[in-house]
Design a protein around this motif. Structure first.
Motif, PDB file in Angstrom:
ATOM      1  N   ALA A 105       0.724  -1.191  -0.026  1.00  0.00           N
ATOM      2  CA  ALA A 105      -0.055   0.013  -0.031  1.00  0.00           C
ATOM      3  C   ALA A 105       0.806   1.341  -0.105  1.00  0.00           C
ATOM      4  N   SER A 106       1.846   1.284  -0.856  1.00  0.00           N
ATOM      5  CA  SER A 106       2.942   2.230  -0.750  1.00  0.00           C
ATOM      6  C   SER A 106       2.380   3.475  -1.721  1.00  0.00           C
ATOM      7  N   GLY A 107       1.386   3.387  -2.400  1.00  0.00           N
ATOM      8  CA  GLY A 107       0.943   4.656  -3.172  1.00  0.00           C
ATOM      9  C   GLY A 107      -0.298   5.137  -2.712  1.00  0.00           C
ATOM     10  N   ASP A 108      -0.408   6.329  -2.884  1.00  0.00           N
ATOM     11  CA  ASP A 108      -1.974   7.153  -2.282  1.00  0.00           C
ATOM     12  C   ASP A 108      -2.313   7.803  -3.211  1.00  0.00           C
ATOM     13  N   ALA A 109      -3.607   8.572  -3.111  1.00  0.00           N
ATOM     14  CA  ALA A 109      -4.310   9.034  -4.319  1.00  0.00           C
ATOM     15  C   ALA A 109      -3.458  10.158  -4.876  1.00  0.00           C
ATOM     16  N   ALA A 110      -2.728  10.982  -4.356  1.00  0.00           N
ATOM     17  CA  ALA A 110      -1.912  11.948  -4.929  1.00  0.00           C
ATOM     18  C   ALA A 110      -0.892  11.155  -6.068  1.00  0.00           C
ATOM     19  N   GLU A 111      -0.329   9.943  -5.706  1.00  0.00           N
ATOM     20  CA  GLU A 111       0.518   9.534  -6.627  1.00  0.00           C
ATOM     21  C   GLU A 111      -0.283   8.635  -7.803  1.00  0.00           C
ATOM     22  N   LEU A 112      -1.345   8.224  -7.266  1.00  0.00           N
ATOM     23  CA  LEU A 112      -2.198   7.768  -8.634  1.00  0.00           C
ATOM     24  C   LEU A 112      -2.594   8.783  -9.747  1.00  0.00           C
ATOM     25  N   ALA A 113      -2.867  10.029  -9.052  1.00  0.00           N
ATOM     26  CA  ALA A 113      -3.137  11.051 -10.191  1.00  0.00           C
ATOM     27  C   ALA A 113      -2.020  11.454 -10.942  1.00  0.00           C
ATOM     28  N   LYS A 114      -0.648  11.315 -10.334  1.00  0.00           N
ATOM     29  CA  LYS A 114       0.565  11.833 -10.961  1.00  0.00           C
ATOM     30  C   LYS A 114       0.793  10.630 -12.064  1.00  0.00           C
ATOM     31  N   LEU A 115       0.749   9.332 -11.480  1.00  0.00           N
ATOM     32  CA  LEU A 115       0.915   8.371 -12.554  1.00  0.00           C
ATOM     33  C   LEU A 115       0.311   8.369 -13.547  1.00  0.00           C
ATOM     34  N   CYS A 116      -1.320   8.460 -13.422  1.00  0.00           N
ATOM     35  CA  CYS A 116      -2.178   8.490 -14.459  1.00  0.00           C
ATOM     36  C   CYS A 116      -1.933   9.598 -15.418  1.00  0.00           C
ATOM     37  N   GLU A 117      -1.555  10.846 -15.036  1.00  0.00           N
ATOM     38  CA  GLU A 117      -1.167  11.786 -15.933  1.00  0.00           C
ATOM     39  C   GLU A 117      -0.067  11.521 -16.941  1.00  0.00           C
ATOM     40  N   GLU A 118       1.080  10.640 -16.328  1.00  0.00           N
ATOM     41  CA  GLU A 118       2.100  10.118 -16.972  1.00  0.00           C
ATOM     42  C   GLU A 118       1.775   9.204 -18.123  1.00  0.00           C
ATOM     43  N   PHE A 119       0.616   8.335 -18.006  1.00  0.00           N
ATOM     44  CA  PHE A 119       0.408   7.280 -18.680  1.00  0.00           C
ATOM     45  C   PHE A 119      -0.724   7.754 -19.728  1.00  0.00           C
ATOM     46  N   GLY A 120      -1.150   9.116 -19.422  1.00  0.00           N
ATOM     47  CA  GLY A 120      -2.272   9.394 -20.160  1.00  0.00           C
ATOM     48  C   GLY A 120      -3.672   9.288 -19.865  1.00  0.00           C
ATOM     49  N   LEU A 121      -3.735   8.930 -18.567  1.00  0.00           N
ATOM     50  CA  LEU A 121      -5.306   8.642 -17.997  1.00  0.00           C
ATOM     51  C   LEU A 121      -5.828   9.729 -17.156  1.00  0.00           C
TER      52      LEU A 121
END
Length: 389
Positions: A235-251
């Motif tokens: 559970a190392s990722g949180d909502a902020a990291e989810l948003a950042k990674l989604c931006e990187e992958f075009g989601l």
């Protein structure tokens, strides 16, 4: 994704971000842009829909406008697409070796989508455990439906992998589709569809690898998650990291505020049921209310009556107004032992009002108001449902 990880709210202030979804109708006007509501916690009561249900927090790829998808443009998928030519990508997004059909089946993420994972292509996926299917979970599906076809992605086999003690589900597996159907009025008259992932296949994925698999394997358009959502190994990722990674992958990433349980607060402070409970509606709170036998409270948290599903395995004692069944018939979590008035007995159709007595070994169902049971009402392999008023 693992139990016991502290639920973290999305990180501190972020710049306003936005995203575009192209409508299939050129005449459709874009919806107004929404500001990220970082650091703001909703205080909606659990009774009824939220007053701010139309304003989720959005953490989306920058530099674009946001508009709703037309409902006429749902999946736009080709079920005959040849997955044999699917190319894999490394974490550095470089094209890898093509996978053959056998590799695709072995490595596919979804376990209930047949041979083709394109069943969720271009959809919006809500992420969570989705045990209780409570009003907080319904809120995620509601926001997913505003931007496209709503899907729920849940994980199975967590208890076995992590060695947790078995707990009966809050919603019987066979009853989940009925609950999703009841959500359609909140989801633009679309019934959300649930797909499942084997937890063992994603347990060791880093947050980046998990989002990469969503983008690469499922080809989804975006995700919806609660502000306390945790993901990735340990559970190392949180909502902020989810948003950042989604931006990187075009989601697109829709981060939705928790629905707070203010209906049962004491002096303005809601009673906590575990270390990660900050007063939000949660599956743990539903379990606690069931264990206390407070069915009115359970109904508030679920947004519906709790249905206990019973599987008739063999002939049991039945009189004209009474059925006695062993607890081994239960397919999901019952309320605490005790007497419950004003219940409904259902089996495809409504069989009548009843009072229910739950004790250490049996469930006694007594029909009320002159209702009686025909001799052949209860059959082997039949399912009965008790809805607690």
């Amino acid at each position: 994704m693992e139990r016991g990880a502290a639920g973290a709210a999305a990180a501190a202030a972020a710049a306003a971000l936005s995203c575009t979804f192209r409508s299939s109708s050129p005449s459709t006007s874009p919806a107004p842009q929404w500001r990220p509501l970082l650091g703001f916690r909703s205080r909606s009561r659990v009774r009824g829909p939220r007053a701010d249900a139309g304003a989720p927090r959005l953490l989306l790829p920058p530099g674009r406008r946001f508009s709703y998808c037309s409902q006429s443009k749902l999946l736009g998928m080709d079920k005959g697409q040849n997955r044999c030519s699917l190319a894999t990508f490394s974490s550095f997004r470089q094209t890898g070796i093509s996978m053959n059909s056998e590799d695709v089946l072995k490595d596919k993420l979804l376990i209930d989508c047949g041979e083709d994972q394109d069943c969720v292509i271009d959809g919006i996926v809500a992420l969570g455990k989705f045990d209780a299917l409570h009003i907080g979970h319904r809120e995620l599906a509601t926001h997913a439906s505003k931007a496209g076809t709503p899907f729920l992605l849940s994980f199975v086999g967590m208890s076995e992998v992590l060695g947790w003690e078995y707990r009966p589900p809050i919603v019987a597996q066979c009853d989940r589709k009925r609950v999703f159907s009841s959500w359609a009025p909140y989801c633009r008259n679309v019934v959300p569809i649930e797909y499942q992932v084997e937890f063992s296949k994603v347990r060791y994925l880093t947050p980046r690898q998990f989002v990469e698999r969503l983008s690469r394997d499922l080809k989804i358009r975006g995700v919806v998650a609660g502000e306390n959502y945790r993901f990735g190994y340990k559970a190392s990722g949180d909502a902020a990291e989810l948003a950042k990674l989604c931006e990187e992958f075009g989601l697109s990433a829709f981060i939705v505020q928790s629905i707070m349980d203010t209906a049962r607060s004491h002096n303005g402070v809601s009673t906590s049921v575990n270390s990660s409970d900050k007063g939000q509606v949660s599956s743990s709170r539903v379990r606690h209310a069931l264990a206390m036998g407070d069915m009115e409270y359970v109904s508030e948290l679920l947004g519906r009556k709790h249905r206990l599903v019973l599987k008739i395995k063999e002939a049991h004692l039945q009189e004209r107004k009474k059925i006695v069944l062993p607890k081994s018939c239960m397919l999901n979590m019952p309320p605490a032992d005790g007497l419950y008035e004003n219940c409904d007995l259902v089996s495809g159709v409504h069989l009548g009002l009843c009072r229910v007595i739950i004790n250490s070994e049996t469930i006694d169902i007594v029909m009320k108001d002159g209702n009686s049971l025909s001799p052949n009402t209860i059959q082997e392999d039949q399912q009965l449902g008790i809805e607690f008023g």
